[in-house]
Structure formats: C-alpha cells, structure tokens
Design an enzyme around this catalytic site. Structure first.
Site, short mmCIF file in Angstrom:
data_model
loop_
_atom_site.label_atom_id
_atom_site.label_comp_id
_atom_site.label_asym_id
_atom_site.label_seq_id
_atom_site.Cartn_x
_atom_site.Cartn_y
_atom_site.Cartn_z
N ASP A 2 5.09 -7.58 1.94
CA ASP A 2 4.77 -8.37 3.50
C ASP A 2 3.30 -8.83 2.90
O ASP A 2 2.86 -9.84 3.70
CB ASP A 2 4.83 -7.58 4.37
CG ASP A 2 4.07 -6.43 4.71
OD1 ASP A 2 3.25 -5.97 3.81
OD2 ASP A 2 3.90 -5.58 5.54
N GLU B 13 -2.17 3.92 -0.66
CA GLU B 13 -2.87 2.86 -0.57
C GLU B 13 -4.19 3.49 -0.16
O GLU B 13 -4.41 3.81 0.88
CB GLU B 13 -2.56 1.66 0.36
CG GLU B 13 -3.15 0.44 0.21
CD GLU B 13 -2.70 -0.84 0.68
OE1 GLU B 13 -1.57 -0.73 0.86
OE2 GLU B 13 -3.57 -1.69 0.63
O1 KIV Z 1 2.97 -5.91 0.73
C1 KIV Z 1 2.13 -5.29 -0.29
O2 KIV Z 1 1.75 -5.89 -1.55
C2 KIV Z 1 2.13 -4.12 -0.44
C3 KIV Z 1 1.20 -3.28 -1.63
C4 KIV Z 1 -0.07 -3.37 -1.32
C5 KIV Z 1 1.72 -1.89 -2.18
O3 KIV Z 1 2.77 -3.05 0.28
#
Ligand code: KIV
Length: 272
Positions: free
Chosen positions: A52, A190
C-alpha cells in the site's frame, strides 16, 4: 560482474519455509506495475509485494491511508500479469480488514479473484487475529506485519523506530508468536531494533522479513523506488540505494529535450 541466475520453479509459501530451514535468505521488493514487475521477476526476486506504499510512491499521498481496495486490485492485477516465478503478496489497504473479520475475508477474496494474487498482507497483531483466522478459512495465505505499521501512523505520530522500550518489545514478541500460531506463513518486521528482530526470527519457525530490522532475520524487503534511487528526499539509515535512477532519468530526459528542440531527433534513420 556476476549475474544472479534464478531457478525457474515458482516460489511458494512452502518454498519460503524451506528457505528459512536451510538458512537461504529471502529477497523481497515492492512492485506496482507490469513493466517493473517483469524486470524484478526476471532478475530473480523471491517475493513481490504490491504494497500500500503505492499510495505514497505511485499516487503521491503523504500516508498509506487513502489507497482503496479497487486501486490495490488494479496495481496487483498489473503485477500478476508480469510474473512467472515470484510469489505475489498484496497489502490489504486501510479500512478493508480492521474490526470486521467478514469484511477482511471479502476484501481478501476480491484480491485473490480479481487480481489473481497469491497471498495477502495485513498490519497488526492480537487486535486483528480474528480477521487473519477468517481469511485463512478460505485458503488464502496471510503474511503478517509488525513493528512500524504505517496504517497506524496517526496513532504513533511519527515514523521513528518502534519497540525500543521493553513493554512494546514484549508485545511484539507475543504478537509474532500469535501470528505464527494463527497460521501466517511469514511476517514483515519494520523499523525495530536489530537485536529484537533477531530474537523474533529465532523464536518462530516461519520466515521473518525485515525492513530496517537488521541482518539476523530470514530476508529483506525494500520499496523499489527507494532502492533504485527514484524517490527523492527519503534517506533513512536502513536504505541502501542500488542505483541512481533519478540522475539517469533526469539526464536522459534533458538530452531528449535538447535533441527535440535542436531538431536533432528524429534523424533520417528514425523516420519512415
Ligand atoms: O507497503 C509497503 O511497501 C510495505 C513494506 C514497507 C513492507 O508494507
């Protein structure tokens, strides 16, 4: 220069588990469109995440909150058409799964049916346990996401490192164990301390993929625009830039403009 030659067998959730057991690291990147997904898949990436983060890097929003389920399905179906080998995981967007396990199931089924995705990813721990369990009843593989969860940015107030304090670290460890018990096939961690991420990876059997979580986890994920140097003004400590596409693209476009304006392009060989 050595070129990584990927094996052509499709990556499955089972294969990812095997990779963890054998100590083979998992490489994951985000992708949102057909052309880039084709390049990343051809280069041998194991997992493509239709994140997202498309809300930020594709649509220019400040947060991930505005992107809709329909928009995620559009991005995901473009990626799926390009991919031959990688496992394609798609983020359930904000508001499509929290607090209502029935809606979580319906959102996941739309992603699987309309985009042809291979798995979904959800942010959160104990508070979304019921949604994860419900999605799993339909045979849809689920990836978890703990630590800095950008859909909760207004709760955190900042994008700084999470779980530095004992209480939050303890909750994160418990959440990771819970996600494994419920049936997630992998977890993204994260922006948390490397020591904590290593402890989590060692305490569960499913793969742990880190972003800003140090090297002692089972794999790494980065946002494609960040690692290729397309994103401007975003240089967190965890980011390694593998190319400077901002410079390459800017130089190419300014050469094109010069050639058009000077009537150098097209030349005689470039016309009919
Ligand atoms: O939406 C995204 O790019 C993510 C990553 C940072 C893991 O969830």
């Amino acid at each position: 220069m050595s070129v990584h030659k990927p094996e052509l067998k499709k990556v499955t959730t089972h294969r990812l588990l095997e990779m963890k057991q054998k100590g083979e690291k998992i490489a994951m990147l985000t992708a949102y469109d057909y052309s880039m997904a084709r390049l990343l898949d051809g280069a041998g990436i194991d997992i493509l995440l239709v994140g997202d983060s498309a809300s930020n890097v594709m649509a220019g929003h400040e947060t991930t909150l505005p992107i809709t389920l329909d928009q995620m399905i559009y991005h995901a179906s473009s990626v799926i058409r390009a991919v031959e080998r990688a496992l394609v995981v798609v983020d359930l967007p904000f508001g499509s799964y929290q607090g209502d396990s029935g809606e979580a199931l319906r959102s996941s089924i739309r992603i699987m049916k309309e985009a042809g995705a291979h798995a979904v990813k959800l942010e959160g721990g104990a508070e979304i346990k019921d949604s994860i369990a419900r999605i799993l009843t339909a045979g849809v593989p689920v990836m978890g996401h703990l630590g800095l969860t950008p859909q909760s940015i207004y709760k955190f107030g900042t994008y700084t490192v999470r779980a530095k304090e004992e209480e939050e670290a303890q909750k994160l460890i418990e959440d990771a164990k819970l996600l494994e018990e419920v049936g997630c096939f992998a977890i993204v961690l994260e922006k948390i301390p490397a020591k904590l991420a290593a402890k989590v990876a060692a305490s569960i059997q499913i793969p742990v993929i880190g972003i800003g979580a140090g090297q002692n986890v089972d794999g790494q994920v980065l946002v494609m625009q960040d690692m290729l140097g397309i994103t401007q003004d975003f240089k967190p400590r965890f980011l390694r830039m593998y190319a400077d596409l901002q410079k390459i693209i800017t130089d190419a476009v300014s050469n094109y403009i010069t050639d058009v304006k000077s009537n150098d392009f097209p030349n005689e060989q470039e016309q009919y």
